[in-house]
Scaffold this active site. Structure first.
Site, mmCIF file in Angstrom:
data_model
loop_
_atom_site.group_PDB
_atom_site.id
_atom_site.type_symbol
_atom_site.label_atom_id
_atom_site.label_comp_id
_atom_site.label_asym_id
_atom_site.label_seq_id
_atom_site.Cartn_x
_atom_site.Cartn_y
_atom_site.Cartn_z
ATOM 1 N N ARG A 47 28.175 -13.136 3.003
ATOM 2 C CA ARG A 47 28.730 -14.478 2.830
ATOM 3 C C ARG A 47 28.643 -15.232 4.147
ATOM 4 O O ARG A 47 28.852 -14.651 5.222
ATOM 5 C CB ARG A 47 30.194 -14.415 2.398
ATOM 6 C CG ARG A 47 30.406 -14.173 0.921
ATOM 7 C CD ARG A 47 29.958 -15.357 0.061
ATOM 8 N NE ARG A 47 30.164 -15.121 -1.352
ATOM 9 C CZ ARG A 47 29.258 -14.591 -2.188
ATOM 10 N NH1 ARG A 47 28.058 -14.257 -1.738
ATOM 11 N NH2 ARG A 47 29.541 -14.428 -3.470
ATOM 12 N N HIS A 94 20.508 -18.909 -0.408
ATOM 13 C CA HIS A 94 21.447 -18.059 -1.168
ATOM 14 C C HIS A 94 20.749 -17.545 -2.439
ATOM 15 O O HIS A 94 21.259 -17.716 -3.559
ATOM 16 C CB HIS A 94 22.733 -18.820 -1.522
ATOM 17 C CG HIS A 94 23.871 -17.901 -1.858
ATOM 18 N ND1 HIS A 94 25.170 -18.127 -1.471
ATOM 19 C CD2 HIS A 94 23.901 -16.732 -2.552
ATOM 20 C CE1 HIS A 94 25.949 -17.146 -1.921
ATOM 21 N NE2 HIS A 94 25.190 -16.289 -2.578
HETATM 22 P P1 NDP Z 1 31.276 -3.823 -2.596
HETATM 23 O O1 NDP Z 1 32.676 -4.267 -2.857
HETATM 24 O O2 NDP Z 1 30.675 -2.802 -3.478
HETATM 25 O O3 NDP Z 1 31.151 -3.304 -1.098
HETATM 26 C C1 NDP Z 1 31.741 -3.959 -0.013
HETATM 27 C C2 NDP Z 1 31.549 -3.108 1.232
HETATM 28 O O4 NDP Z 1 32.064 -3.831 2.343
HETATM 29 C C3 NDP Z 1 32.317 -1.767 1.157
HETATM 30 O O5 NDP Z 1 31.582 -0.750 1.758
HETATM 31 C C4 NDP Z 1 33.568 -2.076 1.986
HETATM 32 O O6 NDP Z 1 34.166 -0.932 2.603
HETATM 33 C C5 NDP Z 1 32.989 -2.971 3.047
HETATM 34 N N1 NDP Z 1 34.054 -3.774 3.655
HETATM 35 C C6 NDP Z 1 34.843 -4.699 3.090
HETATM 36 N N2 NDP Z 1 35.712 -5.194 3.975
HETATM 37 C C7 NDP Z 1 35.477 -4.547 5.142
HETATM 38 C C8 NDP Z 1 36.052 -4.606 6.430
HETATM 39 N N3 NDP Z 1 37.062 -5.421 6.722
HETATM 40 N N4 NDP Z 1 35.538 -3.803 7.362
HETATM 41 C C9 NDP Z 1 34.537 -2.941 7.092
HETATM 42 N N5 NDP Z 1 33.940 -2.840 5.886
HETATM 43 C C10 NDP Z 1 34.411 -3.625 4.921
HETATM 44 O O7 NDP Z 1 30.402 -5.163 -2.607
HETATM 45 P P2 NDP Z 1 28.850 -5.309 -2.949
HETATM 46 O O8 NDP Z 1 28.077 -4.343 -2.141
HETATM 47 O O9 NDP Z 1 28.636 -5.316 -4.407
HETATM 48 O O10 NDP Z 1 28.574 -6.811 -2.436
HETATM 49 C C11 NDP Z 1 28.820 -7.182 -1.103
HETATM 50 C C12 NDP Z 1 28.780 -8.690 -0.970
HETATM 51 O O11 NDP Z 1 27.454 -9.174 -1.068
HETATM 52 C C13 NDP Z 1 29.505 -9.476 -2.061
HETATM 53 O O12 NDP Z 1 30.900 -9.478 -1.854
HETATM 54 C C14 NDP Z 1 28.898 -10.846 -1.926
HETATM 55 O O13 NDP Z 1 29.638 -11.603 -0.996
HETATM 56 C C15 NDP Z 1 27.508 -10.568 -1.369
HETATM 57 N N6 NDP Z 1 26.432 -10.887 -2.322
HETATM 58 C C16 NDP Z 1 25.492 -11.807 -1.942
HETATM 59 C C17 NDP Z 1 24.458 -12.107 -2.779
HETATM 60 C C18 NDP Z 1 23.380 -13.040 -2.357
HETATM 61 O O14 NDP Z 1 22.524 -13.397 -3.167
HETATM 62 N N7 NDP Z 1 23.333 -13.442 -1.114
HETATM 63 C C19 NDP Z 1 24.332 -11.489 -4.104
HETATM 64 C C20 NDP Z 1 25.363 -10.540 -4.397
HETATM 65 C C21 NDP Z 1 26.379 -10.265 -3.517
HETATM 66 P P3 NDP Z 1 34.780 0.260 1.741
HETATM 67 O O15 NDP Z 1 33.578 0.936 1.115
HETATM 68 O O16 NDP Z 1 35.468 1.109 2.717
HETATM 69 O O17 NDP Z 1 35.667 -0.373 0.715
HETATM 70 C C1 OXD Z 2 27.000 -12.986 -5.659
HETATM 71 C C2 OXD Z 2 26.097 -14.018 -5.110
HETATM 72 O O1 OXD Z 2 28.085 -12.788 -5.119
HETATM 73 O O2 OXD Z 2 25.074 -14.343 -5.738
HETATM 74 O O3 OXD Z 2 26.618 -12.364 -6.666
HETATM 75 O O4 OXD Z 2 26.362 -14.510 -4.017
#
Ligand code: NDP
Ligand code: OXD
Length: 318
Positions: A233, A281
């Protein structure tokens, strides 16, 4: 007829006609982007599928039993002041999304490894010139966020030969990948040549990609200078710091799919900095058919008394 569903997807105007009703043949489907539904009474509707919903959405849909996000990220929903507190919020998790993200991440890592920006320049100048090309195994990719997306990207980068390390809030065990938890951030950064951000936007991750963090990356790796790649993000990155780090040589390049303000304003200096790749994005868009199938599956579970999957932990914020 089964209980109705309301759909308020910012991208709904681009989807083929009839696709929503086909996905839920036995339900009344209220697509908010249909002009006839703009003023529809949403009381009594238990299910909502939303992405960048209308500001008054939760004031109108007051009887929700489950809310489905149109994407993996949920910051756009959690930020709504009138979001009902006790309704489960389900995010989108699907191979179609995960695969797309890994494709984008692997592509960006390779573009930087193989100095593609410079070769594109050479091509425009009809210049035949070779550049030194390190092998993937010489470079360490550090992934911040080892969730659904980060883990898959890690496996696929590994297959390409990169050395991969990962960082997440809680410690993970992933074959062949050295992992760090929250307390190991500095050790993780010190060996990272290509930093990949796949974090959700929360109060803890807002602004995390800043000048202080970039200064801790490995500075004399095979790419010369470290590279920053972000598809999590835009709120997690400080764009002034990225631009400055690129200009003064703390960073050697960047690939950005997400921005503090989207669309990225025309006046942003990021558009024109050398060795910066920008995508709108679009790293991993939600495939509409897969998204609707996922929602239909989750509603079927819910109505059968089974637990919903991929429910957001409101406390953690993702
Ligand atoms: P998940 O919830 O599966 O994974 C999030 C990861 O981030 C976990 O490993 C979590 O740790 C880690 N995390 C969260 N907060 C912290 C912190 N404060 N410090 C360290 N690690 C942290 O999410 P996804 O993998 O499914 O997606 C990640 C993000 O990708 C989404 O939230 C979205 O914002 C973005 N996204 C962007 C897209 C795009 O097109 N650009 C498309 C889809 C998603 P832990 O494992 O310990 O919980
Ligand atoms: C998502 C994105 O969060 O597209 O899926 O950003």
């Amino acid at each position: 007829m089964k209980s109705p569903i309301v759909i308020d997807l910012a991208f709904a105007t681009q989807v083929p006609p009839g696709i929503f009703q086909n996905a839920f043949p036995d339900r009344d489907v209220i697509n908010i982007s249909d002009p006839g539904n703009r003023e529809r009474d949403l009381t009594g509707v238990p299910y909502a599928l939303i992405w960048k919903q209308a500001p008054d959405f939760f004031r109108r849909a007051t009887d929700l039993k489950a809310i489905f996000s149109g994407g993996a990220g949920v910051d756009h929903i959690l930020g709504a002041g009138d979001l009902p507190a006790d309704v489960p919020l389900v995010r989108f998790v699907d191979p179609s999304l995960t695969n797309r993200m890994s494709e984008w991440v692997v592509m960006q890592c390779l573009l930087h490894l193989r100095q593609h920006y410079r070769y594109q320049q050479f091509q425009r100048e009809s210049r035949w010139q070779e550049l030194p090309q390190p092998e993937a195994k010489e470079a360490t990719v550090g992934i911040m966020g080892l969730g659904e997306l980060g883990r898959d990207a890690a496996y696929k980068l590994k297959v390409m030969g990169f050395n991969v390390v990962g960082w997440s809030r809680t410690k993970k065990a992933i074959d062949g990948i050295e992992t760090y938890d929250h307390s190991g951030l500095d050790a993780f950064l010190a060996q990272t040549d290509i930093l990949v951000g796949l974090l959700p936007l929360t109060t803890e991750t807002r602004g995390i990609f800043n000048a202080r963090l970039f200064a801790k990356l490995r500075s004399e790796g095979p790419l010369g200078k470290p590279v920053f790649i972000n598809a999590g993000r835009g709120g997690s990155q400080v764009e002034n710091s990225i631009a400055t780090a690129l200009k003064i040589g703390i960073l050697g390049g960047a690939s950005l799919d997400v921005f503090e303000v989207e669309p990225l304003p025309k006046k942003s200096s990021l558009w024109n900095l050398p060795n910066v790749f920008i995508t709108p994005h679009a790293a991993a868009v939600s495939d509409i058919k897969a998204l609707l199938a996922h929602v239909a599956r989750q509603i079927a579970r819910f109505e059968a008394g089974e637990p919903l999957q991929y429910v957001v932990d409101r406390q953690r914020g993702y």
